[in-house]
Design a protein around this motif. Sequence first.
Motif, PDB file in Angstrom:
ATOM      1  N   UNK B  77       0.859  -1.185   0.000  1.00 18.96           N
ATOM      2  CA  UNK B  77       0.000   0.000   0.000  1.00 18.96           C
ATOM      3  C   UNK B  77       0.890   1.227   0.000  1.00 18.96           C
ATOM      4  N   UNK B  78       0.311   2.390  -0.339  1.00 16.40           N
ATOM      5  CA  UNK B  78       1.094   3.616  -0.284  1.00 16.40           C
ATOM      6  C   UNK B  78       1.264   4.056   1.172  1.00 16.40           C
ATOM      7  N   UNK B  79       2.276   4.898   1.414  1.00 20.19           N
ATOM      8  CA  UNK B  79       2.533   5.415   2.758  1.00 20.19           C
ATOM      9  C   UNK B  79       1.293   6.143   3.284  1.00 20.19           C
ATOM     10  N   UNK B  80       1.228   6.296   4.605  1.00 17.52           N
ATOM     11  CA  UNK B  80       0.045   6.912   5.247  1.00 17.52           C
ATOM     12  C   UNK B  80      -0.323   8.248   4.631  1.00 17.52           C
ATOM     13  N   UNK B  81      -1.610   8.418   4.384  1.00 14.16           N
ATOM     14  CA  UNK B  81      -2.192   9.653   3.886  1.00 14.16           C
ATOM     15  C   UNK B  81      -1.773  10.102   2.491  1.00 14.16           C
ATOM     16  N   UNK B  82      -1.321   9.156   1.672  1.00 10.71           N
ATOM     17  CA  UNK B  82      -1.233   9.434   0.243  1.00 10.71           C
ATOM     18  C   UNK B  82      -2.620   9.148  -0.330  1.00 10.71           C
ATOM     19  N   UNK B  83      -2.905   9.723  -1.496  1.00 10.32           N
ATOM     20  CA  UNK B  83      -4.209   9.502  -2.105  1.00 10.32           C
ATOM     21  C   UNK B  83      -4.438   8.010  -2.317  1.00 10.32           C
ATOM     22  N   UNK B 128       5.114  14.743  -1.387  1.00  8.44           N
ATOM     23  CA  UNK B 128       3.754  15.252  -1.161  1.00  8.44           C
ATOM     24  C   UNK B 128       2.695  14.406  -1.843  1.00  8.44           C
ATOM     25  N   UNK B 129       3.117  13.439  -2.659  1.00  7.50           N
ATOM     26  CA  UNK B 129       2.148  12.640  -3.395  1.00  7.50           C
ATOM     27  C   UNK B 129       1.466  13.432  -4.498  1.00  7.50           C
ATOM     28  N   UNK B 130       2.196  14.379  -5.088  1.00  3.85           N
ATOM     29  CA  UNK B 130       1.627  15.146  -6.201  1.00  3.85           C
ATOM     30  C   UNK B 130       2.285  14.704  -7.498  1.00  3.85           C
ATOM     31  N   UNK B 289      -8.211  16.784   0.230  1.00  9.09           N
ATOM     32  CA  UNK B 289      -7.058  16.850   1.141  1.00  9.09           C
ATOM     33  C   UNK B 289      -5.821  16.163   0.579  1.00  9.09           C
ATOM     34  N   UNK B 290      -5.959  15.441  -0.526  1.00 12.19           N
ATOM     35  CA  UNK B 290      -4.803  14.717  -1.064  1.00 12.19           C
ATOM     36  C   UNK B 290      -4.072  15.509  -2.147  1.00 12.19           C
ATOM     37  N   UNK B 531       0.854  18.576   2.924  1.00 14.12           N
ATOM     38  CA  UNK B 531       0.160  17.308   3.009  1.00 14.12           C
ATOM     39  C   UNK B 531      -0.003  17.003   4.487  1.00 14.12           C
ATOM     40  N   UNK B 532      -1.205  16.613   4.864  1.00  9.72           N
ATOM     41  CA  UNK B 532      -1.423  16.288   6.264  1.00  9.72           C
ATOM     42  C   UNK B 532      -0.899  14.887   6.551  1.00  9.72           C
TER      43      UNK B 532
END
Lengths: 151, 547
Positions: B77-83, B128-130, B289-290, B531-532
């Motif tokens: 899975x992606x790291x915590x709080x990525x989209x 930042x997952x952008x 938020x993502x 990013x939160x």
Amino acid sequence: MLFCSIVFSQKSVPNSTLFTLDGKSLKVLDEISKNKITVLSFWATWCVPCINELDAISEIYDEWQETSNMELIAISTDDSRTQKRIRPMVNGKDWPYKILLDKNQELKRALNISTIPQTYILKGTEIIYIHSGYSPGVEDELFEVIQKNKN
Amino acid sequence: MRKLLVLKLFFLTVFVQAQQNDNLTVGFESNSQYYVDDEKTGDFTEKNRFRSNNYLKIDYSISKFSFGVQAEGYEPMSLLNYSPDFNNSNVALYYAKYTSKKIEATAGYFYEQYGSGLILRSWEDRQLGINNALRGGRIRFYPTENVTLSALYGNQRSGFDVSDASIYGFNSEFNISSMLKSNSWNLDIGLSYVGRKEENDDTDYNFNDLTNAFSSRLNFSVNNFYSSAEFVSKSSDAVIIFDKIRNTKPGNAFLFDVGYGKKGFGINANFRRIENMTFYSERNATGNIFNQNIMNYIPALTKQHDYLLTNIYVYQAQPQISFQDFALLKIGEIGGQVDLFYTLKKKTTLGGKYGTKIALNMSYWAGLSGDYDYLNFEYDADFLKFGKKYFSDISLEIRKKWSSDWSSVFYYVNQYYNKRYIEETFGIVETDIFVSESTYKMGIGKSLRFETQHLWSKDDKKNWVGGTLEFNLNSKFAVYVNDIYNYGNDNETQRIHYYNLGGSYTLGAQRFALNYGRQRGGLVCIGGVCRFVPESTGLTANIVLSF
């Protein structure tokens, strides 16, 4: 063989578009002299080790240029949040370098740079040395490489 | 085995090719974390303790052509709080490009920015997952040295897919002073257009599928003086509040910058006003938020601080319309900042043997004042009047070299952070922060750096203290430990040490780093986009390879 073939593959700099402080666009390879040693230093105004490195080199830059035919180009990877801080910082610190802007990080991405500072030494247009990160004294290592490869 | 041989032969062929005049580059980045339970901050309750984000990028060029592909793997899975759209493994980006002196043509995925990005910026930020690259085509044309024209068409990347809206763009840059053969001054102008066409079937409000945004820019410099201005407008479009269309409104922005510099001295000032300038490739993505589907870039014009305690209360630009309650109404922001850099000369009383470097930054941001009609989601903004204060920040940095081995940095920051307006929660936080940092050089690449920090505040979580110790064994190998402690927190159980320790090894462009520690929950901000991240504890590994 597989390993060798990959290790030596990144040998020159992709000819990306960069900008001068005045906003003029240019191709990076047009700025790199074929008969010189060129140091490309990727930095940003918010990166403390980058500034430490460029501050340290600026103090001995005269000596570098006297003893070898070289030039340092400091390529800022600042985006538009901090781009306006580049010019006053360069002036305030009185850095003697040519400053170019990689506005949307096109060249940084093409070179697969993920952390800065990352510094390249080029003989002509060929990459002969790469270093990432900075701790005091790294400039002495860079100078050794320059000395070894000067014409 | 045979497959491997074929693969080797393939690489060998590529290598022989590359030996001549071509260029093959490979970049690999892997960021992984193993999350553990923490007796102080709680157990890890999400799925998959081990998570990993991986990126493999291959570029190949042959004479005027270049090709590339980027594969991404989020496994398991992606790291915590990525989209959540970043899941599994797949090819994420690919392109083919032709470059000549006059033309550059790209098909596939590409990144682009017009002006400072206020109407269009697509870029990648893995932390930042952008990644909002556009998929389609772009052509750049350089008819003379002083003119650049470019046009694009595409859809924006969203996860491993693209969003439905069509994006059109046109950009032009003219160097007027060179056209007039002037060497004593410089004048550039730029004009851009971006259109986003997304179908809508809303019957209550009247707005077009196509939203148009225009930007005009001017850059001027003479001798040591320089200035620039940018005007931006966005056509009337749906205003989405609480997930529903509530009104239609146009948006605009104005950015002005002026500076002066000479040997040893530089000063720069920005002013910016933004009204309703959020711009997403899908209207429904407004405020997600993502940070997905972002079309433009509106960074906070404040100083990006470097130290842990200076990055707790970070301002974020406020371009959005938000009608939370009667007393919390936002439609944009107005404000500016001033930067000053100065070197006290060597061999003077204040400068000392090595000179002293000073940097000063001041910023102030406020809401737009105007007439607000809360019940109808309606407003009429004043042009240049400041409304509610959102944020201010004053920082002073002094860098001093004592001897050839010793150097120090002293840093002071005073902040006003209107948490109620910026985060839409409650309270105002005022802080004073002091940081002192010293580095001792012990040999070539061998050095010791230590940092002490303190944050004073009567608000929010009150006082903090922090420290860092970093040891560079040589130019390749470094270890560090740091800790920030919220000792002033009124709630004693919330007085927590956020500690981290780790090391990194670099060899040329290759880098390996390991870190273990407790991450403070909050915003991770890079370049004004945040990013939160939730509070977490664990082991992190980063690998960067480049060939």
